[in-house]
Design a protein around this motif. Structure first.
Motif, PDB file in Angstrom:
ATOM      1  N   GLN A  10       0.845  -1.189   0.000  1.00  0.00           N
ATOM      2  CA  GLN A  10       0.000   0.000   0.000  1.00  0.00           C
ATOM      3  C   GLN A  10       0.876   1.234   0.000  1.00  0.00           C
ATOM      4  O   GLN A  10       1.924   1.247   0.660  1.00  0.00           O
ATOM      5  CB  GLN A  10      -0.872   0.033   1.254  1.00  0.00           C
ATOM      6  CG  GLN A  10      -1.952  -0.993   1.262  1.00  0.00           C
ATOM      7  CD  GLN A  10      -2.841  -0.845   2.473  1.00  0.00           C
ATOM      8  OE1 GLN A  10      -2.798  -1.666   3.356  1.00  0.00           O
ATOM      9  NE2 GLN A  10      -3.637   0.199   2.508  1.00  0.00           N
ATOM     10  N   THR A  16      -7.380   5.845   5.430  1.00  0.00           N
ATOM     11  CA  THR A  16      -8.288   5.005   4.667  1.00  0.00           C
ATOM     12  C   THR A  16      -8.911   5.783   3.507  1.00  0.00           C
ATOM     13  O   THR A  16      -9.371   6.902   3.700  1.00  0.00           O
ATOM     14  CB  THR A  16      -9.410   4.483   5.602  1.00  0.00           C
ATOM     15  OG1 THR A  16      -8.788   3.831   6.705  1.00  0.00           O
ATOM     16  CG2 THR A  16     -10.316   3.514   4.881  1.00  0.00           C
ATOM     17  N   PRO A  17      -8.953   5.173   2.313  1.00  0.00           N
ATOM     18  CA  PRO A  17      -9.613   5.841   1.183  1.00  0.00           C
ATOM     19  C   PRO A  17     -11.103   6.049   1.471  1.00  0.00           C
ATOM     20  O   PRO A  17     -11.688   5.357   2.311  1.00  0.00           O
ATOM     21  CB  PRO A  17      -9.434   4.867   0.026  1.00  0.00           C
ATOM     22  CG  PRO A  17      -8.340   3.954   0.433  1.00  0.00           C
ATOM     23  CD  PRO A  17      -8.370   3.902   1.937  1.00  0.00           C
ATOM     24  N   GLU A  20     -16.600   5.408  -1.231  1.00  0.00           N
ATOM     25  CA  GLU A  20     -16.962   5.179  -2.630  1.00  0.00           C
ATOM     26  C   GLU A  20     -15.815   4.532  -3.420  1.00  0.00           C
ATOM     27  O   GLU A  20     -16.040   3.863  -4.415  1.00  0.00           O
ATOM     28  CB  GLU A  20     -17.430   6.461  -3.317  1.00  0.00           C
ATOM     29  CG  GLU A  20     -16.396   7.564  -3.407  1.00  0.00           C
ATOM     30  CD  GLU A  20     -16.354   8.492  -2.184  1.00  0.00           C
ATOM     31  OE1 GLU A  20     -15.653   9.507  -2.271  1.00  0.00           O
ATOM     32  OE2 GLU A  20     -17.013   8.203  -1.165  1.00  0.00           O
ATOM     33  N   PHE A  21     -14.587   4.683  -2.963  1.00  0.00           N
ATOM     34  CA  PHE A  21     -13.430   4.055  -3.588  1.00  0.00           C
ATOM     35  C   PHE A  21     -13.167   2.678  -2.975  1.00  0.00           C
ATOM     36  O   PHE A  21     -12.888   1.712  -3.681  1.00  0.00           O
ATOM     37  CB  PHE A  21     -12.201   4.958  -3.429  1.00  0.00           C
ATOM     38  CG  PHE A  21     -10.960   4.407  -4.055  1.00  0.00           C
ATOM     39  CD1 PHE A  21     -10.759   4.501  -5.426  1.00  0.00           C
ATOM     40  CD2 PHE A  21      -9.996   3.805  -3.279  1.00  0.00           C
ATOM     41  CE1 PHE A  21      -9.613   3.987  -6.011  1.00  0.00           C
ATOM     42  CE2 PHE A  21      -8.843   3.285  -3.851  1.00  0.00           C
ATOM     43  CZ  PHE A  21      -8.650   3.377  -5.225  1.00  0.00           C
ATOM     44  N   LEU A  22     -13.267   2.589  -1.643  1.00  0.00           N
ATOM     45  CA  LEU A  22     -12.886   1.377  -0.921  1.00  0.00           C
ATOM     46  C   LEU A  22     -13.926   0.264  -1.003  1.00  0.00           C
ATOM     47  O   LEU A  22     -13.568  -0.916  -1.098  1.00  0.00           O
ATOM     48  CB  LEU A  22     -12.601   1.725   0.544  1.00  0.00           C
ATOM     49  CG  LEU A  22     -11.979   0.620   1.382  1.00  0.00           C
ATOM     50  CD1 LEU A  22     -10.670   0.147   0.788  1.00  0.00           C
ATOM     51  CD2 LEU A  22     -11.768   1.116   2.808  1.00  0.00           C
ATOM     52  N   GLU A  23     -15.213   0.590  -0.975  1.00  0.00           N
ATOM     53  CA  GLU A  23     -16.251  -0.444  -0.932  1.00  0.00           C
ATOM     54  C   GLU A  23     -16.200  -1.409  -2.120  1.00  0.00           C
ATOM     55  O   GLU A  23     -16.269  -2.627  -1.928  1.00  0.00           O
ATOM     56  CB  GLU A  23     -17.629   0.198  -0.778  1.00  0.00           C
ATOM     57  CG  GLU A  23     -17.841   0.716   0.634  1.00  0.00           C
ATOM     58  CD  GLU A  23     -19.116   1.519   0.808  1.00  0.00           C
ATOM     59  OE1 GLU A  23     -19.911   1.637  -0.151  1.00  0.00           O
ATOM     60  OE2 GLU A  23     -19.315   2.044   1.920  1.00  0.00           O
ATOM     61  N   ILE A  25     -13.631  -2.227  -3.900  1.00  0.00           N
ATOM     62  CA  ILE A  25     -12.409  -3.017  -3.738  1.00  0.00           C
ATOM     63  C   ILE A  25     -12.632  -4.113  -2.706  1.00  0.00           C
ATOM     64  O   ILE A  25     -12.277  -5.277  -2.928  1.00  0.00           O
ATOM     65  CB  ILE A  25     -11.226  -2.110  -3.342  1.00  0.00           C
ATOM     66  CG1 ILE A  25     -10.837  -1.230  -4.536  1.00  0.00           C
ATOM     67  CG2 ILE A  25     -10.044  -2.928  -2.838  1.00  0.00           C
ATOM     68  CD1 ILE A  25      -9.824  -0.155  -4.219  1.00  0.00           C
ATOM     69  N   THR A 104      -6.274  -3.434  -6.557  1.00  0.00           N
ATOM     70  CA  THR A 104      -5.672  -2.373  -7.381  1.00  0.00           C
ATOM     71  C   THR A 104      -4.284  -1.980  -6.864  1.00  0.00           C
ATOM     72  O   THR A 104      -3.797  -0.905  -7.169  1.00  0.00           O
ATOM     73  CB  THR A 104      -6.565  -1.108  -7.508  1.00  0.00           C
ATOM     74  OG1 THR A 104      -6.585  -0.406  -6.259  1.00  0.00           O
ATOM     75  CG2 THR A 104      -7.989  -1.448  -7.937  1.00  0.00           C
TER      76      THR A 104
END
Length: 118
Positions: A10, A16-17, A20-23, A25, A104
């Motif tokens: 990482q 933490t992102p 909306e970006f993390l979910e 993933i 990612t």
């Protein structure tokens, strides 16, 4: 079967992102974990706290030294890992590719030494 460590690298940065970006993933990671389990390849996995929570213990001149923080400063850190079992490196690399797609993030695939998993 050989055990392999799939290390998730990482970037260092601001926590933490956003959701909306993390979910999406995390959904992909959970789907991959289910696929690993179904294939009989999953051994265990875990996420790690930020590098600042690390404590390094080492012996120097017969004296025990304890240092807060990561051993090496860098622009990225290991944020989590998965241990799998696979018949060969090619199969382990395919799981690593799938994990890289899901997270990612870069994934290091490394075999464990014989007898190091139980």
């Amino acid at each position: 079967m050989t055990h392999y460590l799939l290390s998730i690298y990482q970037p260092d940065g601001d926590g933490t992102p956003p959701p909306e970006f993390l979910e999406p993933i995390m959904r992909d990671v959970e789907a991959l974990k289910a696929e690993l389990r179904e294939a009989g390849a999953w051994v265990f996995s875990g996420g790690l706290h930020a590098p600042g929570t690390a404590t390094v213990v080492r012996v120097k001149d017969n004296e025990m030294l304890t240092t807060d923080g990561p051993y090496i400063e860098g622009k990225e850190h290991i944020g989590g890992f998965t241990v799998i079992q696979a018949p060969d490196l090619d199969a382990a690399l395919e799981w690593g590719r799938k994990l890289a797609r899901a997270t990612t993030l870069p994934i290091e695939v490394r075999p464990l030494q014989h007898g190091s998993c139980g």
